[in-house]
Design an enzyme around this catalytic site. Sequence first.
Site, short mmCIF file in Angstrom:
data_model
loop_
_atom_site.label_atom_id
_atom_site.label_comp_id
_atom_site.label_asym_id
_atom_site.label_seq_id
_atom_site.Cartn_x
_atom_site.Cartn_y
_atom_site.Cartn_z
N LYS A 97 1.08 -0.95 -0.06
CA LYS A 97 -0.53 0.34 0.15
C LYS A 97 0.45 1.12 -0.10
O LYS A 97 2.04 1.47 0.75
CB LYS A 97 -0.69 0.12 1.09
N SER A 101 -9.13 3.09 3.23
CA SER A 101 -8.59 2.96 2.37
C SER A 101 -6.88 2.17 1.63
O SER A 101 -6.18 2.33 0.49
CB SER A 101 -7.50 4.17 3.36
N SER A 148 -10.23 -0.10 7.65
CA SER A 148 -9.84 0.27 6.35
C SER A 148 -8.75 -0.69 5.24
O SER A 148 -8.66 -1.45 3.98
CB SER A 148 -8.00 0.76 5.79
#
Length: 469
Positions: A85, A160, A184
């Site tokens: 990520k 996210s 997330s």
Amino acid sequence: MNLVDLAFTPALEQARLIRDRQISPLELVELYLDRIEQYDSRLGSYFSVAAETALAEAQAKTEQLANLKDPDALPPFFGVPTAIKDLNSVTGMPLTLGVAALKDKIGTYDDGVVVRMRTAGFIILGKTATSELGSFPYIEAPGFPPTRNPWNPDYTAGGSSGGAAAAVAAGLCPIAQGSDGGGSIRGPATCCGIVGIKPSRGRVSCAPVGDYLNGIATNGSLARTVADAAALLDVMSGYTTGDPYWLPEPEMSFLEATRQKPKQLRIAFSAALASFGEAADIFQQGIEQTVGHLEAMGHILEPACPDMRDLEEPFTKIWQAGAASVGIPLEFLSPINRWNIERSGSAGEYLQAVSQMQIISRRIVAFFEQFDALILPVYLHQPIRIGEWAELSPQETLDKIINWIAPCPPFNASGLPAIAIPTGFDANGLPAGIQIVSKPAAETTIIALAARLEEANPWLTQRPTLFSV
């Protein structure tokens, strides 16, 4: 096995195929890079692709494998591709944090979790998309394409860690790292029909930093099977010298927990949250289905939910302070993040919010003195359409977010482990799912339960049609 089947093959199985020399790391990396080139313009799951370095590492590992006498001595994920990520630093790769003005910023070190994944043999394909500063449960960061849901690209993949979830669900990598500071990992996993584990506070080190947002956020795993997600958590887990939190070692590996049949457990469940109301019908159906499966396994199911009221205000204050702590000039950020930072308050207000959150967290953790696990929805309604909230004011957007993700933040606040698993699909073809929460450091409990539910309701063969050709 054709190439599409190989792309959707679980990571543990890919690792076995490599050790057995039925496929090579180079073949796997080339497969995923080809699929990224073919499909990701429709998906937006990657912010950047490290094709040159991934191919070079895959070539080196393929040569190493050819000259190796004992493949069983290899690390568990030798030669398996993955993705990181873009909130986490990887040496030599972009580190944008979802901020367009940082597109030229390059990571100068590997985060601790990246070091552990490299040691396990993974090859990093690139950096997955995230919302700006990781602040939002959808990815529409200014200056980047939106991240779309592989099952229905009109809708978000969540956030996210939506880029990681979309990439795994669409067969653009077999397994991925994510992070969870308010849902997330669990939210994108549910939006994209895969498995996501948010471990207990202290299970995965945040090295080289101390923690994220006073222990609210943690790294975790996203995968298409419970076993893959558990095995990646095994790789990520462990104390690093100087960590502010630490846990006892689990009684078994998390992968081994997937093979266990739990003793009879007392499990609470709820499809509603006080102050927020009931989840959408598709999530209520998932709760009912899960309760039925668990009762058939011999567990005791009771309707109950911890008292999580009054958490919204302190959690929001801490979340807003997190955006401010990054230190990026306001002119580089979206209006909603500017608005959040302007309302983040003083250091004293932040510490008061932390204290209030910790008091409420005691109530939440105490609930698990009476129950071994808790079944809840992940979100209260299905994914939003791309751009659905784009014209709202910051306050309206914040209110919408809070009322969507409400079942997730309490377990970031309290540091409890949670796993999200799929349960079915709605009329728009979008996945739905539930989360299982347990006591502090009880990842083995939720992983064992999730693995048994996976057996009762297999989801591995389900693939998004657009990305399965």
